[in-house]
Write a protein that holds these residues in place. Structure first.
Motif, mmCIF file in Angstrom:
data_model
loop_
_atom_site.group_PDB
_atom_site.id
_atom_site.type_symbol
_atom_site.label_atom_id
_atom_site.label_comp_id
_atom_site.label_asym_id
_atom_site.label_seq_id
_atom_site.Cartn_x
_atom_site.Cartn_y
_atom_site.Cartn_z
ATOM 1 N N LEU A 178 0.728 -1.203 0.189
ATOM 2 C CA LEU A 178 0.133 -0.051 -0.102
ATOM 3 C C LEU A 178 0.734 1.238 -0.069
ATOM 4 O O LEU A 178 0.323 2.366 -0.576
ATOM 5 N N LEU A 179 2.065 1.188 0.448
ATOM 6 C CA LEU A 179 3.042 2.341 0.413
ATOM 7 C C LEU A 179 3.285 2.872 -1.229
ATOM 8 O O LEU A 179 3.752 3.824 -1.341
ATOM 9 N N GLU A 201 -3.448 -7.402 0.749
ATOM 10 C CA GLU A 201 -2.973 -6.154 0.929
ATOM 11 C C GLU A 201 -1.707 -6.057 2.386
ATOM 12 O O GLU A 201 -2.023 -6.891 3.076
ATOM 13 N N MET A 202 -0.529 -5.362 1.796
ATOM 14 C CA MET A 202 0.383 -5.399 3.157
ATOM 15 C C MET A 202 0.685 -3.891 3.366
ATOM 16 O O MET A 202 0.764 -3.032 2.313
ATOM 17 N N ASP A 203 0.768 -3.455 4.597
ATOM 18 C CA ASP A 203 0.789 -2.073 4.960
ATOM 19 C C ASP A 203 2.456 -1.872 4.838
ATOM 20 O O ASP A 203 3.107 -1.652 5.990
ATOM 21 N N THR A 204 2.838 -1.815 3.528
ATOM 22 C CA THR A 204 4.462 -1.619 3.498
ATOM 23 C C THR A 204 4.734 -1.121 2.118
ATOM 24 O O THR A 204 3.766 -0.986 1.133
ATOM 25 N N ARG A 218 4.552 -15.169 5.863
ATOM 26 C CA ARG A 218 3.171 -15.666 6.290
ATOM 27 C C ARG A 218 2.086 -15.566 5.347
ATOM 28 O O ARG A 218 1.392 -16.558 4.856
ATOM 29 N N VAL A 219 2.269 -14.425 4.520
ATOM 30 C CA VAL A 219 1.238 -14.142 3.311
ATOM 31 C C VAL A 219 1.631 -15.331 2.401
ATOM 32 O O VAL A 219 0.561 -15.781 1.892
ATOM 33 N N LEU A 220 2.768 -15.585 1.967
ATOM 34 C CA LEU A 220 3.167 -16.711 1.106
ATOM 35 C C LEU A 220 2.383 -17.969 1.653
ATOM 36 O O LEU A 220 2.073 -18.930 0.854
#
Length: 224
Positions: A178-179, A201-204, A218-220
C-alpha cells in the motif's frame, strides 16, 4: 508441501529472499530463490525476456506443487513461466508486480526517447538510496538493497512477452503493497475479477522482502 520458486525484481538476485526463505522452510516447504541471467552473481550472462522465462522454468523443472513468486519486474517472466509449468503449478503469486500481456514489454508504456536511452546504454541502472524513500525501509535496509543491486539487462525489458492463454485462468494471489499506491494497475484490477485470483494487501512498500520479511513469508504460506 509446496515448492516456492522466488524471483525478485529488477536489479536484484536470489539473495533478496534471504530473510524470507527460512520461514518458508520452517513451515515445511521447499524454497528455490532464483537469480535471473544478467543479474547479481550472473551479471555477465547475456539475457533477454525469453531468457528470464527460461531461467524460472528450469528452476521449477522436476518439481510438483510449484508456487512461483514474482516481485515487481519479475511478474512479467513469472506469469509466462506459470503457463509453461502447466499442471505442476500450484499457484502464482505476484508481489506488487507487473503482469505480462502478449506482445507487450516492460517498456511498452515508456516514451521512444526513454527506450532509446535504455537500449543505447544496454542496461537499466539501479536505483539510488533516495529512490527508496517512503517505502517502509530503514536506512540499513536501503543500504543493503542499494549495495546488492546490479544493472538490469535492457533486452529483458524491451522484448515482448509471449502469453498464449488468459492469466485469469491461473490460480493466483496478487499482493498489493500500500505504500506504493493503494490500487493495483488497471490490468491487474481486471485479472482480479477472476474467481481464481485473490488480492492481499500489505501495509508496506514495494520491497516487502526487506521491509516486512516475516509478514511476507506468512502471506506466502497462507496463499497455498
Amino acid at each position: 508441501m509446496a515448492e516456492f520458486v522466488l524471483v525478485a525484481g529488477a536489479w536484484l538476485g536470489a539473495w533478496a529472499w534471504d530473510d524470507v526463505a527460512p520461514a518458508l522452510r520452517a513451515a515445511g516447504h521447499g524454497v528455490h530463490p532464483v537469480t535471473l541471467s544478467g543479474l547479481a552473481e550472473r551479471r555477465d550472462v547475456p539475457a533477454g525476456q525469453r531468457t528470464h522465462v527460461r531461467d524460472i522454468v528450469e528452476v521449477a523443472s522436476g518439481f510438483r506443487e510449484v508456487v512461483v513468486v514474482g516481485h515487481s519486474y519479475s511478474g512479467i517472466p513469472v506469469g509466462q513461466a506459470a503457463e509453461r509449468i502447466g499442471n505442476r503449478l500450484k499457484r502464482a503469486v505476484f508481489v506488487d508486480s507487473n503482469v505480462p500481456a502478449d506482445g507487450e514489454s516492460f517498456t511498452s508504456t515508456w516514451s521512444a526517447a526513454q527506450v532509446s536511452a535504455l537500449t543505447d546504454r544496454g542496461y537499466w541502472p539501479p536505483l539510488t538510496a533516495e529512490d527508496y524513500a517512503g517505502q517502509g525501509l530503514s536506512d540499513e535496509q536501503i543500504a543493503r538493497v542499494v549495495g546488492g543491486s546490479t544493472p538490469h539487462p535492457a533486452a529483458s525489458l524491451t522484448e515482448p512477452a509471449e502469453v498464449s492463454g488468459s492469466l485469469g485462468e491461473i490460480p493466483a494471489t496478487y499482493i498489493k503493497c500500500l505504500l506504493d499506491g493503494e490500487t493495483p494497475s488497471p490490468d491487474v484490477v481486471k485479472l482480479l475479477e477472476s474467481e481464481r485470483w485473490e488480492l492481499v494487501e500489505m501495509d508496506t512498500g514495494r520491497w516487502p522482502m526487506f521491509s516486512q520479511p516475516a509478514e511476507l513469508a506468512r502471506v506466502l504460506v497462507e496463499a497455498v
